[in-house]
Design a protein around this motif. Structure first.
Motif, PDB file in Angstrom:
ATOM      1  N   THR A 115       6.110   1.399   0.899  1.00 52.22           N
ATOM      2  CA  THR A 115       5.968   0.837  -0.448  1.00 52.22           C
ATOM      3  C   THR A 115       7.192   1.137  -1.304  1.00 52.22           C
ATOM      4  OG1 THR A 115       3.559   1.066  -0.353  1.00 52.22           O
ATOM      5  CG2 THR A 115       4.552   0.838  -2.531  1.00 52.22           C
ATOM      6  N   ILE A 116       7.684   2.369  -1.236  1.00 52.17           N
ATOM      7  CA  ILE A 116       8.814   2.780  -2.068  1.00 52.17           C
ATOM      8  C   ILE A 116      10.130   2.159  -1.595  1.00 52.17           C
ATOM      9  CG2 ILE A 116      10.235   4.751  -2.761  1.00 52.17           C
ATOM     10  CD1 ILE A 116       7.715   6.445  -2.781  1.00 52.17           C
ATOM     11  N   PHE A 117      10.362   2.174  -0.294  1.00 56.56           N
ATOM     12  CA  PHE A 117      11.689   1.821   0.205  1.00 56.56           C
ATOM     13  C   PHE A 117      11.804   0.404   0.749  1.00 56.56           C
ATOM     14  CE2 PHE A 117      11.413   6.487   0.632  1.00 56.56           C
ATOM     15  CZ  PHE A 117      12.506   6.851  -0.162  1.00 56.56           C
ATOM     16  N   THR A 118      10.692  -0.242   1.094  1.00 52.00           N
ATOM     17  CA  THR A 118      10.779  -1.604   1.643  1.00 52.00           C
ATOM     18  C   THR A 118       9.986  -2.616   0.836  1.00 52.00           C
ATOM     19  OG1 THR A 118       8.882  -1.375   3.162  1.00 52.00           O
ATOM     20  CG2 THR A 118      11.027  -0.597   3.944  1.00 52.00           C
ATOM     21  N   GLY A 119       9.282  -2.162  -0.185  1.00 53.55           N
ATOM     22  CA  GLY A 119       8.519  -3.084  -1.011  1.00 53.55           C
ATOM     23  C   GLY A 119       7.207  -3.530  -0.429  1.00 53.55           C
TER      24      GLY A 119
END
Length: 407
Positions: A115-119
């Motif tokens: 969620t944080i790094f790839t959306g």
């Protein structure tokens, strides 16, 4: 012992003639957990699966999880003579607690990283529930150990032919439920677990003879036959033009599936030869472990890993996510194998990720030594059964592991 004469009350452990040769179960677990960590490291690094180390590790595909399940069954013979309360106290309790505690933690951080790094969308409650209860998660081995021990206990008074029929009949569910990972993994690994239980005396005798030329030839021949069967199976799946015989077999498959209310695609049908391949590869796995036990430093290292598979199993996934993923991968990793600097090369990052994974295992091992917190890995005895002797937790729990993507 012939399968036709098999009766669930018969398996008995026999004392090995040479104690050193009984090191092989720990070495088997060590090989398996090492292969599992390398597999997940290769999946975490772009191009990791194309490296030489990953290609060598792929040779363990027929052995990685089968060795785990066979050794787990090998040490599950006592279940045949236990009450349900004894089964729960000495086995199920020690599988369920780590699974219930650590699976949500791993799912949360793995999803949060995406969620944080790839959306990627945050995990929904339905996603967490499905991943947990259908065991489509990193810690699925504990889940299946619980199920397989329950199956072993529930069928312990049945004759061998009835148990074999029950296991084989699971294939009747494949046309309608072939997409369910729970069914597919049960079809592949339950027979191997039961082989470890009911053929324990034969396995012990085979291990004692593993250094004899005849045993070596048979083991290698079966392993090569398994590799050949795998190639044939893949070729049939990928063939563009099918001959008359193959077309007839495909029609027979489709008609069979239709009668059972579903369909079978090539991937699902591949589970049948896949199961055969894993079973006939087991002798080579046992032989390899016995020989490695004779190589001092290598055998000692693999035995050490094999006796600590639970913390490595739990911790390597968290190490890849929390240590490598959050702290290193998305902040520093840049892959360019044509670059002059070695810090951009895939093998270097494979090594870094592997170190992070093993560091995660070490940290979980240290946590297991902390009062109260350590109960998340090795829970205390149940109070209402506290008068019984403490179970050998290391022997029971350290047969497992692995995760999404394990074949």
């Amino acid at each position: 012992m012939k399968p036709g004469n098999l009766h669930p009350a018969q398996p008995q452990a026999t004392a090995p003639k040479n104690k050193s040769r009984m090191d092989w179960p720990d070495i088997a677990k060590g090989i398996s957990i090492l292969g599992v960590v390398l597999l997940h490291v290769a999946l975490a690094i772009p191009g990791g699966q194309d490296t030489l180390l990953s290609q060598l590790n792929s040779l363990l595909d027929p052995l990685r999880m089968p060795l785990f399940f066979m050794v787990s069954g090998f040490f599950a013979v006592k279940v045949l003579n236990q009450s349900f309360g004894e089964l729960f106290q000495t086995r199920l309790w020690f599988y369920i607690v780590p699974y219930v505690i650590w699976t949500p933690i791993n799912l949360y951080f793995h999803r949060l990283e995406g969620t944080i790094f790839t959306g990627r969308e945050p995990g929904t409650l339905d996603w967490y529930a499905t991943s947990f209860f259908l065991s489509t998660n990193m810690y699925w081995f504990l889940y299946y150990l619980t199920m397989f021990n329950l199956f072993l206990w529930a069928t312990r008074k049945l004759p061998g032919w009835a148990i074999a029929t029950l296991v084989a009949s699971l294939w009747l569910l494949m046309p309608a439920f072939g997409e369910v990972e729970l069914l597919r993994k049960t079809i592949i690994y339950l027979p191997i677990f039961l082989i470890g239980v009911y053929f324990r005396p034969l396995i012990i005798r085979f291990a004692e003879a593993a250094t004899k030329p005849k045993t070596i030839v048979i083991s290698v021949a079966l392993y090569v036959a398994g590799l050949a069967l795998g190639v044939i199976s893949k070729t049939m799946q990928n063939a563009q033009n099918h001959g008359a015989t193959i077309l007839w077999l495909m029609k027979l498959r489709d008609d069979f599936a239709h009668v059972l209310g579903g369909e079978l695609n090539g991937f699902e049908m591949d589970h049948l030869p896949g199961t055969i391949i894993r079973i006939i590869s087991l002798p080579a796995g046992i032989m390899l472990c016995v020989w490695l036990a004779r190589i001092g430093p290598v055998g000692a290292l693999l035995k050490f890993l094999g006796r600590h598979t639970l913390p490595i199993y739990i911790g390597h996934a968290l190490g890849l996510s929390l240590i490598f993923g959050f702290c290193i991968r998305w902040n520093f990793m840049e892959i360019d194998n044509n670059a002059e600097s070695m810090w951009h090369h895939t093998p270097i990052w494979m090594g870094i990720a592997f170190a992070c994974a093993m560091l995660g295992g070490y940290l979980i091992h240290m946590l297991s030594r902390v009062p109260v917190f350590g109960w998340s890995l090795v829970p205390p005895k149940l109070p209402f059964l506290s008068e019984k002797p403490a179970p050998q937790v290391e022997q029971q729990l350290n047969a497992p592991t692995t995760s999404q993507g394990v074949r």
